[in-house]
Motif scaffolding. Structure first.
Motif, PDB file in Angstrom:
ATOM      1  N   ASP A  61      73.160 -87.762 -66.086  1.00  0.00           N
ATOM      2  CA  ASP A  61      72.198 -88.747 -65.596  1.00  0.00           C
ATOM      3  C   ASP A  61      71.962 -88.592 -64.094  1.00  0.00           C
ATOM      4  O   ASP A  61      72.812 -88.065 -63.367  1.00  0.00           O
ATOM      5  N   LEU A  62      70.815 -89.115 -63.665  1.00  0.00           N
ATOM      6  CA  LEU A  62      70.517 -89.164 -62.234  1.00  0.00           C
ATOM      7  C   LEU A  62      71.489 -90.099 -61.530  1.00  0.00           C
ATOM      8  O   LEU A  62      71.943 -91.084 -62.115  1.00  0.00           O
ATOM      9  N   LEU A  63      71.795 -89.788 -60.269  1.00  0.00           N
ATOM     10  CA  LEU A  63      72.530 -90.743 -59.443  1.00  0.00           C
ATOM     11  C   LEU A  63      71.575 -91.901 -59.180  1.00  0.00           C
ATOM     12  O   LEU A  63      70.429 -91.666 -58.789  1.00  0.00           O
ATOM     13  N   PRO A  64      71.991 -93.127 -59.385  1.00  0.00           N
ATOM     14  CA  PRO A  64      71.081 -94.256 -59.183  1.00  0.00           C
ATOM     15  C   PRO A  64      70.435 -94.236 -57.794  1.00  0.00           C
ATOM     16  O   PRO A  64      71.111 -94.018 -56.786  1.00  0.00           O
ATOM     17  N   GLY A  65      69.120 -94.405 -57.769  1.00  0.00           N
ATOM     18  CA  GLY A  65      68.379 -94.463 -56.515  1.00  0.00           C
ATOM     19  C   GLY A  65      68.097 -93.117 -55.874  1.00  0.00           C
ATOM     20  O   GLY A  65      67.607 -93.058 -54.750  1.00  0.00           O
ATOM     21  N   THR A  66      68.411 -92.006 -56.573  1.00  0.00           N
ATOM     22  CA  THR A  66      68.174 -90.672 -56.012  1.00  0.00           C
ATOM     23  C   THR A  66      67.534 -89.774 -57.071  1.00  0.00           C
ATOM     24  O   THR A  66      67.583 -90.082 -58.257  1.00  0.00           O
ATOM     25  N   PRO A  67      66.973 -88.634 -56.664  1.00  0.00           N
ATOM     26  CA  PRO A  67      66.454 -87.668 -57.632  1.00  0.00           C
ATOM     27  C   PRO A  67      67.499 -86.609 -58.004  1.00  0.00           C
ATOM     28  O   PRO A  67      67.164 -85.579 -58.553  1.00  0.00           O
ATOM     29  N   PHE A  68      68.788 -86.864 -57.710  1.00  0.00           N
ATOM     30  CA  PHE A  68      69.828 -85.860 -57.883  1.00  0.00           C
ATOM     31  C   PHE A  68      70.668 -86.099 -59.130  1.00  0.00           C
ATOM     32  O   PHE A  68      70.998 -87.232 -59.463  1.00  0.00           O
ATOM     33  N   ARG A  69      71.013 -84.989 -59.798  1.00  0.00           N
ATOM     34  CA  ARG A  69      71.868 -85.007 -60.979  1.00  0.00           C
ATOM     35  C   ARG A  69      73.125 -84.191 -60.661  1.00  0.00           C
ATOM     36  O   ARG A  69      73.143 -82.982 -60.854  1.00  0.00           O
ATOM     37  N   PRO A  70      74.197 -84.853 -60.153  1.00  0.00           N
ATOM     38  CA  PRO A  70      75.412 -84.085 -59.881  1.00  0.00           C
ATOM     39  C   PRO A  70      75.992 -83.542 -61.184  1.00  0.00           C
ATOM     40  O   PRO A  70      75.900 -84.181 -62.228  1.00  0.00           O
ATOM     41  N   VAL A  71      76.579 -82.344 -61.094  1.00  0.00           N
ATOM     42  CA  VAL A  71      77.052 -81.675 -62.303  1.00  0.00           C
ATOM     43  C   VAL A  71      78.324 -80.886 -62.014  1.00  0.00           C
ATOM     44  O   VAL A  71      78.555 -80.461 -60.881  1.00  0.00           O
ATOM     45  N   GLU A  72      79.132 -80.729 -63.053  1.00  0.00           N
ATOM     46  CA  GLU A  72      80.254 -79.798 -63.046  1.00  0.00           C
ATOM     47  C   GLU A  72      80.144 -78.984 -64.321  1.00  0.00           C
ATOM     48  O   GLU A  72      79.670 -79.483 -65.343  1.00  0.00           O
ATOM     49  N   PHE A  73      80.545 -77.721 -64.239  1.00  0.00           N
ATOM     50  CA  PHE A  73      80.485 -76.828 -65.393  1.00  0.00           C
ATOM     51  C   PHE A  73      81.886 -76.512 -65.885  1.00  0.00           C
ATOM     52  O   PHE A  73      82.778 -76.235 -65.096  1.00  0.00           O
ATOM     53  N   ASP A  74      82.058 -76.552 -67.189  1.00  0.00           N
ATOM     54  CA  ASP A  74      83.312 -76.154 -67.824  1.00  0.00           C
ATOM     55  C   ASP A  74      83.140 -74.739 -68.358  1.00  0.00           C
ATOM     56  O   ASP A  74      82.030 -74.313 -68.692  1.00  0.00           O
ATOM     57  N   GLY A  75      84.247 -74.024 -68.433  1.00  0.00           N
ATOM     58  CA  GLY A  75      84.197 -72.660 -68.962  1.00  0.00           C
ATOM     59  C   GLY A  75      83.352 -71.739 -68.120  1.00  0.00           C
ATOM     60  O   GLY A  75      82.699 -70.838 -68.653  1.00  0.00           O
ATOM     61  N   LEU A  76      83.362 -71.932 -66.806  1.00  0.00           N
ATOM     62  CA  LEU A  76      82.539 -71.116 -65.908  1.00  0.00           C
ATOM     63  C   LEU A  76      83.114 -69.706 -65.817  1.00  0.00           C
ATOM     64  O   LEU A  76      84.332 -69.528 -65.704  1.00  0.00           O
ATOM     65  N   SER A  77      82.243 -68.699 -65.875  1.00  0.00           N
ATOM     66  CA  SER A  77      82.673 -67.310 -65.741  1.00  0.00           C
ATOM     67  C   SER A  77      81.648 -66.524 -64.947  1.00  0.00           C
ATOM     68  O   SER A  77      80.467 -66.874 -64.896  1.00  0.00           O
ATOM     69  N   LEU A  78      82.123 -65.456 -64.320  1.00  0.00           N
ATOM     70  CA  LEU A  78      81.280 -64.549 -63.540  1.00  0.00           C
ATOM     71  C   LEU A  78      81.276 -63.183 -64.201  1.00  0.00           C
ATOM     72  O   LEU A  78      82.314 -62.716 -64.674  1.00  0.00           O
ATOM     73  N   THR A  79      80.115 -62.542 -64.210  1.00  0.00           N
ATOM     74  CA  THR A  79      80.004 -61.166 -64.673  1.00  0.00           C
ATOM     75  C   THR A  79      79.405 -60.352 -63.535  1.00  0.00           C
ATOM     76  O   THR A  79      78.254 -60.581 -63.145  1.00  0.00           O
ATOM     77  N   PRO A  80      80.189 -59.422 -62.970  1.00  0.00           N
ATOM     78  CA  PRO A  80      79.656 -58.619 -61.871  1.00  0.00           C
ATOM     79  C   PRO A  80      78.661 -57.568 -62.389  1.00  0.00           C
ATOM     80  O   PRO A  80      78.789 -57.076 -63.506  1.00  0.00           O
ATOM     81  N   TYR A  81      77.666 -57.274 -61.563  1.00  0.00           N
ATOM     82  CA  TYR A  81      76.714 -56.206 -61.875  1.00  0.00           C
ATOM     83  C   TYR A  81      76.182 -55.642 -60.561  1.00  0.00           C
ATOM     84  O   TYR A  81      76.400 -56.214 -59.499  1.00  0.00           O
ATOM     85  N   ILE A  82      75.484 -54.517 -60.639  1.00  0.00           N
ATOM     86  CA  ILE A  82      74.903 -53.908 -59.447  1.00  0.00           C
ATOM     87  C   ILE A  82      73.443 -54.314 -59.348  1.00  0.00           C
ATOM     88  O   ILE A  82      72.655 -54.051 -60.246  1.00  0.00           O
ATOM     89  N   ASP A  83      73.103 -55.000 -58.268  1.00  0.00           N
ATOM     90  CA  ASP A  83      71.726 -55.428 -58.008  1.00  0.00           C
ATOM     91  C   ASP A  83      71.020 -54.275 -57.307  1.00  0.00           C
ATOM     92  O   ASP A  83      71.325 -53.943 -56.177  1.00  0.00           O
TER      93      ASP A  83
END
Length: 139
Positions: A82-104
């Motif tokens: 949900d939005l933080l009351p009175g703001t346009p912001f939706r704070p979030v936390e992610f579970d099971g976060l992972s990184l995959t490296p690649y060559i840009d």
């Protein structure tokens, strides 16, 4: 030594100051789009679930870039907190976060290591489900 393709990482390591959801949208499989397939949404190669892209603003003022994209797999579109009351912001936390490296290789003369991020779930920070904590109650 077996290094996983997707390297698990804690949310606080990637977003030490927090993050805010901007939006969630399907990820298209461009081969399916070119072929004119009616269901052109990308599917995860491991689970077969649909792939979704969550646009996120990194709240860290020292971050190199403030907008990042995190992919999630789910049968239906993930719902942001949900939005933080009175703001346009939706704070979030992610579970099971992972990184995959690649060559840009966008700059062919100076390729660099980059990371794509995936998460298994998103939720409001601190398990509040979008609600602010109330006053402490003495026992």
């Amino acid at each position: 030594m077996a290094v996983p393709r997707r390297i698990p990482v804690a949310f606080g390591v990637v977003f030490p100051v927090g993050a805010f959801v901007v939006g969630v949208e399907p990820v298209n499989d461009f081969d399916k789009v070119r072929a004119g397939t009616p269901d052109a949404q990308q599917r995860d190669e491991e689970t077969g679930d649909l792939v979704w892209q969550v646009k996120v603003i990194d709240a860290d003022p020292a971050a190199r870039t403030n907008e990042v994209k995190i992919r999630m797999t789910a049968a239906v579109q993930p719902v942001p907190p949900d939005l933080l009351p009175g703001t346009p912001f939706r704070p979030v936390e992610f579970d099971g976060l992972s990184l995959t490296p690649y060559i840009d290789r966008r700059n062919a003369e100076r390729p660099k290591i980059a990371y794509s991020m995936r998460a298994s779930a998103m939720r409001a920070p601190g398990g509040l489900n979008g609600r602010r904590p109330g006053p402490a109650v003495a026992a």
